[in-house]
Design a protein around this motif. Structure first.
Motif, PDB file in Angstrom:
ATOM      1  N   TRP A 197      19.889  25.138  38.410  1.00  0.00           N
ATOM      2  CA  TRP A 197      19.823  24.839  36.797  1.00  0.00           C
ATOM      3  C   TRP A 197      21.495  24.602  36.550  1.00  0.00           C
ATOM      4  O   TRP A 197      22.187  24.103  35.533  1.00  0.00           O
ATOM      5  N   VAL A 198      22.070  25.639  36.733  1.00  0.00           N
ATOM      6  CA  VAL A 198      23.742  26.243  36.324  1.00  0.00           C
ATOM      7  C   VAL A 198      24.397  24.248  36.513  1.00  0.00           C
ATOM      8  O   VAL A 198      24.931  24.107  35.691  1.00  0.00           O
ATOM      9  N   GLN A 199      24.102  23.703  37.537  1.00  0.00           N
ATOM     10  CA  GLN A 199      25.005  23.157  38.418  1.00  0.00           C
ATOM     11  C   GLN A 199      24.943  22.152  37.876  1.00  0.00           C
ATOM     12  O   GLN A 199      25.906  21.070  37.376  1.00  0.00           O
ATOM     13  N   ARG A 200      23.460  21.124  36.828  1.00  0.00           N
ATOM     14  CA  ARG A 200      22.876  20.321  35.825  1.00  0.00           C
ATOM     15  C   ARG A 200      23.855  20.882  34.984  1.00  0.00           C
ATOM     16  O   ARG A 200      23.856  19.533  34.105  1.00  0.00           O
ATOM     17  N   ARG A 201      23.426  21.925  34.542  1.00  0.00           N
ATOM     18  CA  ARG A 201      24.055  21.791  32.908  1.00  0.00           C
ATOM     19  C   ARG A 201      25.391  21.842  32.909  1.00  0.00           C
ATOM     20  O   ARG A 201      26.643  20.976  31.784  1.00  0.00           O
ATOM     21  N   LEU A 202      26.626  22.332  34.155  1.00  0.00           N
ATOM     22  CA  LEU A 202      27.982  22.129  34.094  1.00  0.00           C
ATOM     23  C   LEU A 202      28.342  20.514  34.143  1.00  0.00           C
ATOM     24  O   LEU A 202      28.862  19.567  33.582  1.00  0.00           O
ATOM     25  N   ALA A 203      27.505  19.716  35.131  1.00  0.00           N
ATOM     26  CA  ALA A 203      27.309  18.206  35.006  1.00  0.00           C
ATOM     27  C   ALA A 203      27.249  17.383  33.559  1.00  0.00           C
ATOM     28  O   ALA A 203      27.607  16.986  33.111  1.00  0.00           O
ATOM     29  N   VAL A 204      26.485  17.311  32.844  1.00  0.00           N
ATOM     30  CA  VAL A 204      25.612  17.436  31.716  1.00  0.00           C
ATOM     31  C   VAL A 204      26.878  18.446  30.651  1.00  0.00           C
ATOM     32  O   VAL A 204      27.512  16.955  29.867  1.00  0.00           O
ATOM     33  N   SER A 205      27.632  19.090  30.310  1.00  0.00           N
ATOM     34  CA  SER A 205      28.541  19.634  29.974  1.00  0.00           C
ATOM     35  C   SER A 205      30.212  18.452  29.612  1.00  0.00           C
ATOM     36  O   SER A 205      30.625  18.307  29.293  1.00  0.00           O
ATOM     37  N   ARG A 206      29.539  18.735  31.744  1.00  0.00           N
ATOM     38  CA  ARG A 206      31.224  17.387  32.167  1.00  0.00           C
ATOM     39  C   ARG A 206      31.014  16.198  31.244  1.00  0.00           C
ATOM     40  O   ARG A 206      31.827  15.416  31.010  1.00  0.00           O
ATOM     41  N   ASP A 207      29.967  15.493  31.008  1.00  0.00           N
ATOM     42  CA  ASP A 207      29.758  14.489  30.777  1.00  0.00           C
ATOM     43  C   ASP A 207      30.014  14.344  29.141  1.00  0.00           C
ATOM     44  O   ASP A 207      30.877  13.335  28.679  1.00  0.00           O
ATOM     45  N   ARG A 208      29.674  15.091  28.601  1.00  0.00           N
ATOM     46  CA  ARG A 208      30.120  15.384  26.813  1.00  0.00           C
ATOM     47  C   ARG A 208      31.428  15.297  26.655  1.00  0.00           C
ATOM     48  O   ARG A 208      32.093  14.492  26.082  1.00  0.00           O
ATOM     49  N   GLN A 209      31.892  15.871  28.033  1.00  0.00           N
ATOM     50  CA  GLN A 209      33.418  15.828  27.621  1.00  0.00           C
ATOM     51  C   GLN A 209      34.632  15.033  28.208  1.00  0.00           C
ATOM     52  O   GLN A 209      35.213  14.719  26.933  1.00  0.00           O
ATOM     53  N   SER A 210      34.028  14.566  28.353  1.00  0.00           N
ATOM     54  CA  SER A 210      34.842  12.534  29.060  1.00  0.00           C
ATOM     55  C   SER A 210      34.733  11.621  27.913  1.00  0.00           C
ATOM     56  O   SER A 210      35.399  11.094  27.429  1.00  0.00           O
ATOM     57  N   GLY A 211      33.436  11.363  26.851  1.00  0.00           N
ATOM     58  CA  GLY A 211      32.647  10.885  26.400  1.00  0.00           C
ATOM     59  C   GLY A 211      34.041  11.392  25.439  1.00  0.00           C
ATOM     60  O   GLY A 211      33.914  10.097  24.236  1.00  0.00           O
ATOM     61  N   ALA A 212      34.159  12.527  24.549  1.00  0.00           N
ATOM     62  CA  ALA A 212      34.442  12.999  23.406  1.00  0.00           C
ATOM     63  C   ALA A 212      36.194  12.801  23.958  1.00  0.00           C
ATOM     64  O   ALA A 212      36.927  12.036  22.792  1.00  0.00           O
ATOM     65  N   SER A 213      36.708  13.013  24.503  1.00  0.00           N
ATOM     66  CA  SER A 213      38.225  12.318  24.805  1.00  0.00           C
ATOM     67  C   SER A 213      38.099  11.190  24.776  1.00  0.00           C
ATOM     68  O   SER A 213      39.555  10.483  24.840  1.00  0.00           O
TER      69      SER A 213
END
Length: 69
Positions: free
Chosen positions: A11-27
């Motif tokens: 669960w933590v790994q999936r949440r971190l992956a989603v967080s990374r995707d959101r950050q790359s989109g924002a950048s």
């Protein structure tokens, strides 16, 4: 107990992956905004300095000696 640990880790790994995707989109959006602002600045400078540069090149052209063939 191990099964619960593995479930939490997954669960933590999936949440971190989603967080990374959101950050790359924002950048990517931020980079797009920066490129847009730089383009606007370059266009503004060219509009302001364009006539001055054209006059300077015209003056240089008229002062160049002609070839006497």
């Amino acid at each position: 107990m191990l099964g619960m640990y593995m479930a939490v880790q997954d669960w933590v790994q999936r949440r971190l992956a989603v967080s990374r995707d959101r950050q790359s989109g924002a950048s990517a959006v931020e980079y797009g905004l920066l490129i847009g602002l730089i383009a606007i600045a370059v266009i503004a400078v060219l509009v302001v300095l364009g006539p001055k540069l054209a006059g300077m090149f015209t003056e240089v052209e008229t002062n160049l000696p002609t070839s006497g063939s």
